[in-house]
Design an enzyme around this catalytic site. Structure first.
Site, PDB file in Angstrom:
ATOM      1  N   TYR A 215     -15.892  -9.865   1.115  1.00  9.00           N
ATOM      2  CA  TYR A 215     -16.480  -8.530   0.916  1.00  9.00           C
ATOM      3  C   TYR A 215     -17.798  -8.626   0.135  1.00  9.00           C
ATOM      4  O   TYR A 215     -18.763  -7.919   0.430  1.00  9.00           O
ATOM      5  CB  TYR A 215     -15.502  -7.620   0.165  1.00  9.00           C
ATOM      6  CG  TYR A 215     -14.333  -7.163   1.012  1.00  9.00           C
ATOM      7  CD1 TYR A 215     -14.430  -6.045   1.836  1.00  9.00           C
ATOM      8  CD2 TYR A 215     -13.126  -7.860   0.997  1.00  9.00           C
ATOM      9  CE1 TYR A 215     -13.352  -5.634   2.615  1.00  9.00           C
ATOM     10  CE2 TYR A 215     -12.045  -7.458   1.779  1.00  9.00           C
ATOM     11  CZ  TYR A 215     -12.171  -6.347   2.581  1.00  9.00           C
ATOM     12  OH  TYR A 215     -11.113  -5.940   3.366  1.00  9.00           O
TER      13      TYR A 215
ATOM     14  N   ASP B 151      -7.550  -1.569  -6.861  1.00 11.64           N
ATOM     15  CA  ASP B 151      -8.021  -2.151  -5.608  1.00 11.64           C
ATOM     16  C   ASP B 151      -8.486  -3.577  -5.863  1.00 11.64           C
ATOM     17  O   ASP B 151      -8.860  -3.911  -7.000  1.00 11.64           O
ATOM     18  CB  ASP B 151      -9.177  -1.329  -5.012  1.00 11.64           C
ATOM     19  CG  ASP B 151      -9.373  -1.677  -3.541  1.00 11.64           C
ATOM     20  OD1 ASP B 151      -8.636  -1.159  -2.699  1.00 11.64           O
ATOM     21  OD2 ASP B 151     -10.247  -2.516  -3.249  1.00 11.64           O
TER      22      ASP B 151
ATOM     23  N   ARG C 168      -6.272  12.567  -4.789  1.00  7.96           N
ATOM     24  CA  ARG C 168      -7.491  11.923  -4.276  1.00  7.96           C
ATOM     25  C   ARG C 168      -8.627  12.936  -4.174  1.00  7.96           C
ATOM     26  O   ARG C 168      -9.782  12.613  -4.452  1.00  7.96           O
ATOM     27  CB  ARG C 168      -7.178  11.298  -2.909  1.00  7.96           C
ATOM     28  CG  ARG C 168      -8.346  10.625  -2.218  1.00  7.96           C
ATOM     29  CD  ARG C 168      -8.747   9.336  -2.920  1.00  7.96           C
ATOM     30  NE  ARG C 168      -9.697   8.562  -2.144  1.00  7.96           N
ATOM     31  CZ  ARG C 168     -11.004   8.522  -2.391  1.00  7.96           C
ATOM     32  NH1 ARG C 168     -11.517   9.223  -3.373  1.00  7.96           N
ATOM     33  NH2 ARG C 168     -11.794   7.781  -1.647  1.00  7.96           N
TER      34      ARG C 168
ATOM     35  N   ARG D  53      -2.733   7.335   1.373  1.00  5.71           N
ATOM     36  CA  ARG D  53      -3.029   8.573   2.087  1.00  5.71           C
ATOM     37  C   ARG D  53      -1.933   9.120   2.991  1.00  5.71           C
ATOM     38  O   ARG D  53      -2.014  10.253   3.435  1.00  5.71           O
ATOM     39  CB  ARG D  53      -4.321   8.397   2.892  1.00  5.71           C
ATOM     40  CG  ARG D  53      -5.557   8.401   2.011  1.00  5.71           C
ATOM     41  CD  ARG D  53      -6.749   7.847   2.744  1.00  5.71           C
ATOM     42  NE  ARG D  53      -6.467   6.460   3.109  1.00  5.71           N
ATOM     43  CZ  ARG D  53      -7.324   5.667   3.737  1.00  5.71           C
ATOM     44  NH1 ARG D  53      -8.481   6.120   4.117  1.00  5.71           N
ATOM     45  NH2 ARG D  53      -6.994   4.424   4.003  1.00  5.71           N
TER      46      ARG D  53
ATOM     47  N   ARG E 231       0.821  -1.214   0.000  1.00  3.05           N
ATOM     48  CA  ARG E 231       0.000   0.000   0.000  1.00  3.05           C
ATOM     49  C   ARG E 231       0.860   1.271   0.000  1.00  3.05           C
ATOM     50  O   ARG E 231       0.511   2.259   0.648  1.00  3.05           O
ATOM     51  CB  ARG E 231      -0.970  -0.004   1.197  1.00  3.05           C
ATOM     52  CG  ARG E 231      -1.844  -1.253   1.299  1.00  3.05           C
ATOM     53  CD  ARG E 231      -2.982  -1.265   0.294  1.00  3.05           C
ATOM     54  NE  ARG E 231      -4.000  -0.288   0.589  1.00  3.05           N
ATOM     55  CZ  ARG E 231      -5.079  -0.532   1.318  1.00  3.05           C
ATOM     56  NH1 ARG E 231      -5.268  -1.718   1.818  1.00  3.05           N
ATOM     57  NH2 ARG E 231      -5.961   0.391   1.527  1.00  3.05           N
TER      58      ARG E 231
END
Ligand code: CP3
Length: 345
Positions: free
Chosen positions: A152, A77, A40, A31, A27
């Protein structure tokens, strides 16, 4: 083992002991980087962002420019697969991913062809990144493993203990295995397209491979992962494949032996000494710095880096975290990590 490539990351995955080891971080685009947050802010819809080659290529390259990692991982993703198959997927600020939950009886509505079509922009992202990357930096493509992605899809988002997906795997083995097969096939298509677009290696993220009893681990983790690997190999894909069965513990030995993956990414909870004696010495390994010690920084970070470097010295190894970087990680700590690792060897 000698290899043709000069990319240190690919040499390690080809079985060479590279000293100091190549580095990238799970990752690494995200952020904790102000330049990521800036892009973003211009991309309100996260899935659209993943499927926007210009923006996605830019954020893939950001950590390479800033830190000089040995590998870039394409920005996308794991949940683009359910999106491509036709499930509703969205991201809510501060809450993570949301999906319109599916029942096993709905699988027939999902379309592998649609997924392949919808995910074409990711190939374009890879082509753009490849054109910009320095010669010695490798490019990684990825997908989520069928089990993790299915958790998910079934729970409509992240689930605390995956009770419901496990219950379904036990109670409707046929329906569940059909979902695993569909996800494995759509993921193999997706990875093949990423390799055709320039990925030098691919990684299969099974972030929720923990806490599974042996029969389920074999059915929902090993079998579908092997199906992806077999399909790639039978289609002539030769790039290294990294498996990340997070939290698998000793089941990881079976995973490494049976799935056919080239290399294994280890989480930070894996006992280092145990792993060192139980995985084949020729198996390239990657990991397993705790993202929390990277967040904490200081001399304890140096000590932990030193512990891993000495534990994995003398075998093919890629320096990495045991899971994704924490969003509050100071960039100075990442620079400290790189300096420390590169001063060894
Ligand atoms: O830099 C990279 O590693 C490449 C990009 C990447 C992302 N997600 C971007 C992302 C990769 C490899 C992933 C994998 C991923 N996504 C996994 C497997 C790895 C792991 O961490 O276990 C999983 C389980 C997901 C699903 C997912 N995506 C979650 C749970 C979340 C929300 C949690 C979070 O970190 O916010 C996401 C969103 C996401 N994917 C972000 C990024 C940069 C943050 C979203 C934002 O910018 O608002």
């Amino acid at each position: 083992m000698a290899s043709q490539t000069t990319k240190p990351f690919l040499r390690a995955l080809a079985g060479e002991t590279v000293s100091p080891p190549p580095i990238w971080l799970m990752r690494q685009a995200g952020r904790y980087l102000s330049e990521y947050r800036e892009i973003r802010a211009t991309q309100p819809n996260f899935i659209d962002f993943c499927l926007n080659p210009e923006a996605a290529a830019e954020v893939t390259l950001q950590p390479i420019r800033r830190f000089g990692f040995d590998a870039a991982i394409v920005f996308s993703d794991i949940l683009v697969i359910p999106y491509g198959l036709g499930q509703k997927v969205w991201f809510e600020k501060g809450e993570g991913p949301k999906l319109d939950p599916i029942a096993l009886s709905d699988i027939g509505k999902l379309s592998r062809d649609r997924s392949r079509e919808v995910l074409q922009p990711v190939g374009e992202t890879l082509r753009r990144v490849k054109a910009e990357l320095p010669e010695e930096v490798a490019l990684i493509g990825f997908c989520g493993a069928p089990w993790t992605v299915a958790t998910y899809m079934i729970d409509g988002g992240g689930s605390k203990d995956r009770f419901n997906p496990r219950r379904l795997a036990w109670s409707d083995p046929e329906g569940f295995d059909a979902l695993m097969d569909l996800l494995a096939d759509a993921s193999a298509d997706y990875l093949m397209d990423q390799v055709a677009a320039g990925a030098d290696a691919v990684k299969i993220f099974d972030s929720w491979a923990d806490s599974l009893p042996d029969p389920l681990f074999d059915r929902v983790v090993i079998r579908p992962t092997k199906r992806i690997v077999d399909r790639l190999r039978s289609e002539g894909v030769t790039v290294p494949i990294i498996g990340f069965p997070r939290g698998a513990g000793p089941q990881g030995v079976r995973y490494a032996a049976q799935t056919g993956v080239t290399a294994l990414a280890l989480d930070h909870g894996m006992d280092t000494g145990w792993a060192s004696s139980n995985f084949p010495k020729t198996l390239p390994l990657q990991g397993q710095l705790d993202p929390a010690v990277l967040r904490a920084g200081g001399s304890l970070l140096d000590d932990e880096i030193d512990r891993l470097l000495s534990a994995w010295a003398g075998r093919p190894y890629v320096f990495n975290l045991g899971h994704g970087i924490h969003l509050e990680t100071p960039t100075d700590h990442v620079s400290q990590l790189i300096e420390r690792v590169r001063s060894h060897g």
